[in-house]
Structure formats: C-alpha cells, structure tokens
Motif scaffolding. Structure first.
Motif: not given
Length: 389
Positions: A143-145, A124-127, A103-109, A159-162
C-alpha cells in the motif's frame, strides 16, 4: 471548489482511530469529508459498528456489503475481489480528491488497487511499520508503494519509508491517531464500567485480545491454548476477551475462546465490540493488557498500563518500556504476567513514556491534507538514497 477527502474504514479496528480525523477535516471549510465503510461494519459477529456510526452522525458516502462468509484464504480472496469492484464503482460516483487508508489489512489493499487504477491519490497512515508474524507486513508495504502521501507514527518509520524510495517531501511524522482518543477520553467511573460488563470491581482485571498469526496457523493455535492454560492460574481475576479482527483463521480463535469461557468456572467475558470509550477506560482500569494487538503497543503505554505481547505478530514495531515480550510458551507467558504485576514494573509503566507521540495527530493530518497541492501528485518518482557518500 472544495477538495473531497474520502476515508475508508474496514471495521471497528480503524473506525475509532479515524473518527477524530474526520471530525477535524469537517472543521475546514475548504474540504468535504466522508466515510467509505467496509463490510465488517455491517457484521453482527463483529459488533455491527454501523449502529455506532449512525449515532455519531458522521457523513457516510459509500457502503460495501458482502455475502461471502468464512475466513479461509479463498474466502478472503473473494472478499478482496468484491471490495475492489464495489470500491471502483463508488470512486467513479464520488470522484474524491484523495482517499485516506489506515493500516495494513487485506480490504485496504483491495481499495488501494481500485484507487490506483482510477488515478486517485492515496494518503496512507501507519506506513513504514513492521509486523513480521503476519501477512499485514507485505500488505502494508504494498500500500505504501501505491500511496502518494504518508503519515507515519514515529521517526523510525519515517526513515524506513524514505529508504523504500518514498519522497520525504510527502512523508509526515504526525504520531499515532490512537493517542488523540486517549487525550480526549471521556473518563467513566470504574464502578459504572464494571457494572455494565458484570465484572467484579474487587478483582484484578486482564484485558485480552489475541489475533491470528496469518503466516503460521499452527503456532497461532498453540500460543492461544498456552495462554488460556496459564490464565487458569489467576484466581479472583476478571478476564475480558475482545474479538479478534476479521482475519484469515480468526473464526477458529473465536470458537476456542468461547469454549474456554463455557467450560471454566472463572470470571470471564467475551465482547464483540466495546467501542472506543469503554475500551480505553477498560485499559485504564486493567492491571495488564495481554495478547498480540497493536493497541497494547501503541495506546496502552499512554495510559500507564503494562502490556504482555505474545509471539511474533508485533515483531518489528517500536515498543515502549512498558511492553513485555513473551515467546508464546506457557512458562514465558506465566513469567511475563508475573513480571507485569510486580510493583517496580507497574511503577515504570506509570511513567507513560510512549514513542507514538503526544496527541493532536488528527489536527496535524487534517491541516496537511488541506494544504497539499494534488495536481500531478500521482506522478511518483523513486527517491534514491546515496549509500556511498
């Protein structure tokens, strides 16, 4: 030597999604797997999910506690700093082969930053997803980067991640984990479930989850108040509110809903933590899912229930035909609810067409995590796309 897979769970919002993945990882004899638990698992306000985790008897390798209260930006920054420091110490002790973040929450960052500085590969899941109305959008892509392995939920997100420069060799479209919980759901009788929640079995049921718009608090409050005023139009209806996540300005939403329930003579409850089984069964027996939660976008379509998605929080996500977009005005919300209750729309929702997969995501992800060669994976190269061919 077994590979160590550390799975971070910040709270109830991701624990029930990650649980089937951990179960699959534990079946592989070349892997060890355990949870690193974030602070809201220990919070009474958010349902103290640590009690459920103990019942599930899933390995816990680390716990992060915090005495920092409040949800202002300064409080959240202090929580992030506390998380980074404590995760860093745990990583030094455990030395995992890979850490899994969903996901994408602040504690994950904060957790990703610690892992990156310790040269620990991140899966990472759900990027690749998009939620334009919240800061999660920036956090997710950040997080993806920092990540080395990606498990996306649709082809569009692949496609977006690529497009963002991630090597397609390490981007896997295995669908959404939430669908696994639906496929393996222990079905409760409607009577038993409604009795446990003190709901009227003969009434319609609206399941409502409203999270803050972290980029626009004023609009967030306005839309919530519009929703509450609209709900007063529906008599003989169970209104089941679930707690928002631990986000910036989330406490104001809790206060507003509690005041609404206290002052109105309607059948309504506010639940801190239903747990996965009761929550999914409640979706199954509801007439509508209302609010701005991702569960209305990802899980509800597989149960054949219409979703009224309010405002911009989920803008950009791939959506099924069973999702109705409401602008946030009283008229738009009311019109959307009426549409969701129409026979023809209910018939469309019952087709259960869901772009987020058909299940078995946990099995596929576990298999992939086991087969990957982690040697030198931390050396990332930007994957360029030639747009001018």
């Amino acid at each position: 030597m077994k590979k160590k897979v550390l799975i971070f769970s910040g709270g109830r919002q991701d624990y029930y999604l990650l649980k089937p993945l951990v179960s699959e990882l534990l079946k592989i004899n070349t892997l060890e797997a355990g949870f690193l638990l974030g602070e809201t698992h220990f919070s009474k306000l958010y349902g103290k999910t640590i009690n459920q985790i103990k019942k599930d008897k899933i390995p816990v390798w680390g716990k992060i506690y915090s005495k920092i209260d409040g949800d202002s930006p300064l409080n959240i920054i202090n929580k992030m700093a506390n998380t980074s420091i404590k995760v860093s110490k745990i990583l030094l002790k455990i030395k995992p082969t890979v850490i899994v973040l969903l996901g994408d929450r602040y504690e994950l960052l904060a957790t990703a930053q610690a892992a990156m500085l310790h040269n620990i590969p991140i899966a990472h899941l759900h990027g690749g997803e998009s939620t334009e109305g919240v800061i999660d959008e920036a956090i997710r892509h950040s997080i993806s980067k920092m990540s080395h392995i990606h498990f996306v939920s649709t082809k569009k997100y692949y496609t977006r991640l690529v497009q963002m420069g991630e090597n397609p060799r390490y981007v896997f479209n295995h669908g959404a984990l939430g669908i696994d919980n639906i496929k393996n759901l222990e079905v409760l009788s409607k009577k038993k479930l409604f009795n446990s929640l003190d709901l009227n079995i003969n009434y319609k049921t609206f399941l409502i989850t409203y999270h803050p718009l972290t980029l626009d608090q004023e609009t967030s409050n306005l839309q919530l108040n519009n929703l509450l005023k609209v709900l007063l139009n529906f008599k003989k209806t169970n209104l089941v509110f679930t707690y928002p996540n631990s986000d910036t300005y989330g406490l104001a939403i809790i206060k507003t809903i509690k005041k609404f329930i206290k002052n109105q003579n309607i059948k309504s409850i506010f639940v801190e933590n239903l747990g996965s089984t009761r929550y999914l069964n409640l979706i199954k027996y509801s007439n509508l899912i209302i609010g701005n939660s991702s569960s209305g976008i990802i899980e509800a379509p597989s149960l054949g229930i219409p979703t009224i998605n309010i405002g911009k929080r989920q803008n950009g996500r791939v959506q099924a035909a069973s999702v109705i977009q409401a602008k946030g005005t009283k008229k738009s919300i009311l019109d959307s609810i009426k549409l969701g209750l129409e026979k023809e729309f209910i018939k469309k929702a019952k087709l259960k067409k869901n772009p987020y997969g058909k299940g078995k995501s946990a099995l596929k992800i576990a298999y992939t995590l086991n087969k990957i060669d982690y040697k030198n994976i931390i050396f990332k190269k930007f994957y360029d796309i030639n747009f001018y061919k």
